[in-house]
Design an enzyme around this catalytic site. Structure first.
Site, PDB file in Angstrom:
ATOM      1  N   CYS A  77      17.625  67.217  21.618  1.00  0.00           N
ATOM      2  CA  CYS A  77      18.374  66.252  20.814  1.00  0.00           C
ATOM      3  C   CYS A  77      19.391  66.931  19.893  1.00  0.00           C
ATOM      4  O   CYS A  77      20.419  67.418  20.374  1.00  0.00           O
ATOM      5  CB  CYS A  77      17.391  65.358  20.070  1.00  0.00           C
ATOM      6  N   HIS A 125      12.765  63.591  23.293  1.00  0.00           N
ATOM      7  CA  HIS A 125      11.803  64.447  22.571  1.00  0.00           C
ATOM      8  C   HIS A 125      10.442  64.509  23.265  1.00  0.00           C
ATOM      9  O   HIS A 125       9.543  63.752  22.886  1.00  0.00           O
ATOM     10  CB  HIS A 125      11.563  63.873  21.171  1.00  0.00           C
ATOM     11  N   GLU A 185       8.206  66.580  22.745  1.00  0.00           N
ATOM     12  CA  GLU A 185       7.213  67.032  21.748  1.00  0.00           C
ATOM     13  C   GLU A 185       6.663  65.862  20.935  1.00  0.00           C
ATOM     14  O   GLU A 185       5.698  66.027  20.192  1.00  0.00           O
ATOM     15  CB  GLU A 185       7.830  68.116  20.837  1.00  0.00           C
TER      16      GLU A 185
HETATM   17  N1  GLN Z   1      21.328  61.893  15.378  1.00  0.00           N
HETATM   18  C1  GLN Z   1      21.000  63.284  15.204  1.00  0.00           C
HETATM   19  C2  GLN Z   1      22.252  64.149  15.124  1.00  0.00           C
HETATM   20  O1  GLN Z   1      23.325  63.714  15.420  1.00  0.00           O
HETATM   21  C3  GLN Z   1      20.097  63.787  16.319  1.00  0.00           C
HETATM   22  C4  GLN Z   1      18.772  63.061  16.276  1.00  0.00           C
HETATM   23  C5  GLN Z   1      17.602  63.813  16.806  1.00  0.00           C
HETATM   24  O2  GLN Z   1      17.587  65.051  16.893  1.00  0.00           O
HETATM   25  N2  GLN Z   1      16.574  63.076  17.093  1.00  0.00           N
HETATM   26  O3  GLN Z   1      22.116  65.260  14.769  1.00  0.00           O
END
Ligand code: GLN
Length: 224
Positions: free
Chosen positions: A88, A179, A181
């Site tokens: 992410c 995710h 995890e």
């Molecule tokens: N929205 C976050 C960003 O732009 C990422 C979200 C996440 O890691 N779950 O950094």
């Protein structure tokens, strides 16, 4: 487990410990019998086989990487062969192109758009088959996730959904916009370990550890 207790870090996977879901990843590594350690300063990266950059908030992570001078350190260890998995926000930091933003590490030829599904309230769960990673469908958790919009020609797409790419890899980097995890799914950690040349030895043979609970990582946070 802190790094100074880990003797041979060449068989270890580090989790970047600046912000975000650090203990959740460490808990998954432990379930697979893989040595995991928190990394936050230059010396912690020595010899690591792999690095996980967790999800969290990419602007915050980028600032902390710059403040602690770790952007170049990660690039250098990547050049010596350390594999990297970005989940992410971690995937955002690894992208060469970020829509309406500057890239951070810029190590992977993908274009990514932050917060592409909307606000935190537009977070969701799903399930999908990733044949390279596991034989059965795996659970996916998207939290204010980005979308990978384009992958360069040396990047292999591992999961494509609707109008976006959710997981991709090249020889040295894995990115997921979801995710694992935050679910009991160990398949992606096992897959990344393989990429790092590490064999999982834990007792869980399938993709999902049925003993995992959403608060399992708190036990780990107490003992680290
Ligand atoms: N929205 C976050 C960003 O732009 C990422 C979200 C996440 O890691 N779950 O950094």
């Amino acid at each position: 487990m802190s790094l100074h207790l880990v003797k041979d870090t060449s068989a270890a996977i580090g989790v970047l410990d600046l912000q975000g879901g650090v203990y959740e990843h460490l808990d998954h590594l432990e379930r697979l019998g893989i040595t995991g350690c928190r990394v936050k300063q230059e010396g912690d990266f020595n010899n690591l086989a792999g690095l996980i950059i967790p999800g969290g908030e990419s602007t915050c992570l980028k600032r902390l990487l710059d403040t602690f001078g770790l952007t170049q350190v990660i690039r250098r260890h990547y050049q010596r062969g350390m594999k990297i998995w970005g989940t992410c926000a971690g995937a955002i930091l690894l992208a060469k192109k970020v829509v309406n933003d500057e890239p951070c590490l810029g190590l992977m030829d993908i274009e990514i758009e932050r917060n592409s599904f909307g606000s935190q309230l537009d977070s969701f769960t799903a399930e999908a088959l990733m044949p390279e990673v596991a034989a059965e469908p795996i659970p996916l958790t998207f939290i204010r996730a980005p979308k990978i919009l384009r992958a360069g020609k040396n990047v292999e797409i591992l999961l494509e959904m609707d109008d976006y790419i959710a997981a991709a890899e090249n020889e040295n980097i894995l990115v997921t916009v979801f995710h694992p995890e935050l679910t009991g799914c160990l398949a992606l950690h096992r897959y990344f370990a393989q990429k790092c040349g590490i064999k999982a030895t834990g007792s869980v043979s399938g993709s999902v550890d049925s003993r995992w609970q959403s608060h399992s990582w708190t036990r780990r946070a107490r003992i680290v």
